[in-house]
Enzyme design. Structure first.
Site, short mmCIF file in Angstrom:
data_model
loop_
_atom_site.label_atom_id
_atom_site.label_comp_id
_atom_site.label_asym_id
_atom_site.label_seq_id
_atom_site.Cartn_x
_atom_site.Cartn_y
_atom_site.Cartn_z
N TYR A 25 0.82 -1.22 0.00
CA TYR A 25 0.00 0.00 0.00
C TYR A 25 0.85 1.27 0.00
O TYR A 25 1.91 1.33 0.63
CB TYR A 25 -0.93 0.05 1.22
CG TYR A 25 -2.00 -1.02 1.26
CD1 TYR A 25 -2.35 -1.76 0.14
CD2 TYR A 25 -2.67 -1.29 2.46
CE1 TYR A 25 -3.34 -2.73 0.21
CE2 TYR A 25 -3.65 -2.27 2.53
CZ TYR A 25 -3.98 -2.99 1.40
OH TYR A 25 -4.95 -3.96 1.47
N HIS A 27 -1.44 -12.10 1.41
CA HIS A 27 -2.32 -11.18 0.68
C HIS A 27 -3.10 -11.91 -0.42
O HIS A 27 -4.26 -11.60 -0.68
CB HIS A 27 -1.49 -10.05 0.07
CG HIS A 27 -2.22 -8.75 -0.08
ND1 HIS A 27 -1.62 -7.53 0.02
CD2 HIS A 27 -3.52 -8.48 -0.31
CE1 HIS A 27 -2.51 -6.57 -0.15
NE2 HIS A 27 -3.67 -7.12 -0.36
N PRO A 44 -15.57 -2.61 2.22
CA PRO A 44 -16.89 -2.82 2.86
C PRO A 44 -17.89 -1.72 2.51
O PRO A 44 -19.09 -1.94 2.54
CB PRO A 44 -16.56 -2.81 4.36
CG PRO A 44 -15.30 -2.01 4.47
CD PRO A 44 -14.53 -2.33 3.22
N GLY A 70 -16.51 3.64 -0.85
CA GLY A 70 -17.03 4.92 -0.37
C GLY A 70 -18.45 5.19 -0.84
O GLY A 70 -19.08 6.17 -0.43
N PHE A 103 -21.12 3.65 -0.01
CA PHE A 103 -22.10 3.53 1.08
C PHE A 103 -21.84 4.48 2.24
O PHE A 103 -22.23 4.22 3.37
CB PHE A 103 -22.19 2.07 1.54
CG PHE A 103 -22.89 1.22 0.52
CD1 PHE A 103 -24.26 1.31 0.35
CD2 PHE A 103 -22.17 0.38 -0.32
CE1 PHE A 103 -24.92 0.57 -0.62
CE2 PHE A 103 -22.82 -0.37 -1.29
CZ PHE A 103 -24.20 -0.28 -1.45
N GLY A 148 -22.95 7.56 1.85
CA GLY A 148 -24.07 8.49 1.67
C GLY A 148 -23.73 9.68 0.80
O GLY A 148 -24.63 10.37 0.31
N1 NAP Z 1 -6.96 -7.87 0.98
C1 NAP Z 1 -7.11 -7.17 -0.14
O1 NAP Z 1 -6.85 -7.64 -1.25
C2 NAP Z 1 -7.61 -5.75 -0.02
C3 NAP Z 1 -7.99 -5.02 -1.16
C4 NAP Z 1 -8.46 -3.72 -0.97
C5 NAP Z 1 -8.55 -3.19 0.30
N2 NAP Z 1 -8.15 -3.92 1.40
C6 NAP Z 1 -8.26 -3.41 2.78
O2 NAP Z 1 -9.61 -3.06 3.03
C7 NAP Z 1 -9.65 -1.72 3.55
C8 NAP Z 1 -10.96 -1.06 3.20
O3 NAP Z 1 -11.09 -0.86 1.82
P1 NAP Z 1 -11.04 0.58 1.19
O4 NAP Z 1 -10.57 1.53 2.21
O5 NAP Z 1 -10.23 0.49 -0.04
O6 NAP Z 1 -12.55 0.84 0.74
P2 NAP Z 1 -13.89 1.21 1.56
O7 NAP Z 1 -13.66 0.94 3.00
O8 NAP Z 1 -15.00 0.53 0.90
O9 NAP Z 1 -14.06 2.77 1.30
C9 NAP Z 1 -13.22 3.66 1.97
C10 NAP Z 1 -13.38 5.08 1.42
O10 NAP Z 1 -14.65 5.60 1.73
C11 NAP Z 1 -14.54 6.98 2.07
N3 NAP Z 1 -15.09 7.11 3.44
C12 NAP Z 1 -14.90 6.28 4.50
N4 NAP Z 1 -15.60 6.69 5.57
C13 NAP Z 1 -16.27 7.80 5.20
C14 NAP Z 1 -17.17 8.67 5.86
N5 NAP Z 1 -17.55 8.48 7.14
N6 NAP Z 1 -17.67 9.73 5.16
C15 NAP Z 1 -17.33 9.94 3.87
N7 NAP Z 1 -16.47 9.14 3.20
C16 NAP Z 1 -15.94 8.08 3.84
C17 NAP Z 1 -13.07 7.35 2.00
O11 NAP Z 1 -12.69 7.83 0.71
P3 NAP Z 1 -12.62 9.33 0.21
O12 NAP Z 1 -12.50 10.22 1.38
O13 NAP Z 1 -11.48 9.38 -0.70
O14 NAP Z 1 -13.93 9.46 -0.52
C18 NAP Z 1 -12.39 6.01 2.10
O15 NAP Z 1 -11.17 5.96 1.43
C19 NAP Z 1 -8.41 -1.08 2.92
O16 NAP Z 1 -8.02 0.11 3.54
C20 NAP Z 1 -7.41 -2.20 3.06
O17 NAP Z 1 -6.90 -2.23 4.37
C21 NAP Z 1 -7.71 -5.19 1.24
#
Ligand code: NAP
Length: 339
Positions: A80, A151, A237, A241, A243, A245
């Site tokens: 990352y 991973h 999850p 982003g 979900f 809102g």
């Molecule tokens: N194992 C794997 O292959 C794999 C792959 C991908 C990810 N992951 C892990 O999973 C974690 C979660 O995935 P993700 O972070 O990519 O996606 P996510 O949790 O689905 O979405 C996160 C994004 O949503 C926005 N957000 C979060 N909370 C918010 C709030 N309260 N209000 C407004 N916007 C909000 C932020 O983006 P903005 O502010 O930019 O809009 C943030 O970057 C990663 O950080 C990583 O640790 C693992």
């Protein structure tokens, strides 16, 4: 931070009041004694271009807010960051003096573009793991990793070799527990029985993509996870982003990761369904973010929602969702809306 309390055996270990604001809950990760907050922090935004968490200052603010809100689980990976290893480096600095208060999870096995030397694609091998773990420990500025995750399988190394190599790292005190990510259902079963037959420590967690829109894990991964009592950590999850809102009613915030990096994600959303979901959440007095966390936290086997965040306010909002508890009927209705 104020006092923590321990629930009677068998009940979910709950509840800590942090600065009178957030009610965090804690659960054991799968079949282990590793307690983690039900809201974690995904760290793939740390050191990412075009985010506030690109900088150390932005990272410190987000990580500090998370710890203040009772979040203990921090999930990163060696790959990352805008350059390989940058997320681990940022996190290592942000956790200085706070390391013993958190559960640090990282991963190995993605293409580090030569950073770990030649590896011929065999990034789950004993040879490679020994190099990767030292590099992660150095970047994270710590002596131990709480959860060390494969991973993704490399398609070359027998899982027995990977388990044996991780077993050695546990014995040496470099890592505490092991997890896997992006395994199929049959691979989860194979890993489980290889550990049992070989007398190795078991993987305690699985990390796969899972959200209201991406439900593929329900076919084989979640049944396997639940059959073996593993902890489940869903990635994306919030569907990147969607979900939160902030994309409702046609809004397209330019400073969001989706708009500046992955706008194609929005093409997978049925916005009529989204509007129905928004209305359902409102009818229950919930925001889209709260309803989504409530649905995720109600899924059997799901241990912690490791959403990413780019601002401290986001972390505070997300941590507050630990208090959301949906009834069975509401969970079923949400599943049906997004079926
Ligand atoms: N194992 C794997 O292959 C794999 C792959 C991908 C990810 N992951 C892990 O999973 C974690 C979660 O995935 P993700 O972070 O990519 O996606 P996510 O949790 O689905 O979405 C996160 C994004 O949503 C926005 N957000 C979060 N909370 C918010 C709030 N309260 N209000 C407004 N916007 C909000 C932020 O983006 P903005 O502010 O930019 O809009 C943030 O970057 C990663 O950080 C990583 O640790 C693992």
């Amino acid at each position: 931070m104020d006092g923590a309390s321990v629930a009677p055996p068998g009940e979910e270990w709950s509840e800590r009041i942090v600065k009178g604001m957030t009610r965090m809950r804690y659960r054991p990760l799968g079949p282990s004694g590793l307690m983690v907050s039900v809201i974690g922090l995904g760290c793939n935004n740390l050191g990412r271009d075009k985010t506030l968490t690109q900088t150390q200052q932005g990272t410190d603010a987000v990580v500090g807010a998370a710890i203040d809100a009772g979040i203990t689980l921090f999930d990163t990976a060696d790959i990352y960051g805008s350059t390989r290893g940058l997320s681990e480096e940022r996190l290592g600095v942000a956790l200085k003096g706070k390391r013993d208060r958190v559960v640090l999870a990282t991963k190995f096995g993605m293409d580090m573009a030569g950073t770990n030397g030649p590896e011929w694609g065999a990034r789950a091998s004993r040879r490679y793991i020994r190099i990767a773990v030292e590099a992660s420990l150095r970047r994270l500025q710590t002596d131990w990793i709480d959860l060390y995750q494969l991973h993704r399988p490399d398609g070359i190394t027998p899982i027995e070799e990977t388990l044996a190599a991780l077993d050695e790292l546990i014995a040496e005190g470099k890592i505490r527990y092991i997890g896997h990510s992006n395994l199929d259902g049959w691979q989860i079963a194979e890993a489980e029985f290889t550990a049992r037959i070989g007398g190795h420590p078991r993987f305690v967690s699985a990390q796969n993509e899972y959200s209201l829109i991406e439900r593929g894990a329900e076919r084989e991964v979640l049944p396997a996870v639940n059959a073996y009592g593993l902890g489940f950590l869903p990635f994306f999850p919030l569907f990147n982003g969607v979900f939160t809102g902030k994309f409702g009613g046609g809004a397209r915030p330019a400073d969001s990761r989706i708009m500046h990096t992955r706008p194609e994600v929005l093409d997978r959303v049925d916005w009529d369904v989204y509007a129905r979901y928004e209305a359902f959440a409102a009818s229950r007095g919930l925001t889209v973010l709260e309803a989504t966390y409530g649905w995720l936290l109600a899924q059997p086997g799901l241990t912690s929602v490791i959403a990413g965040a780019t601002r401290p306010e986001q972390v505070v909002q997300n941590a507050a969702c630990a208090a959301v508890s949906l009834g069975e009927a509401d969970v079923a209705e949400i599943s049906a809306i997004w079926s």
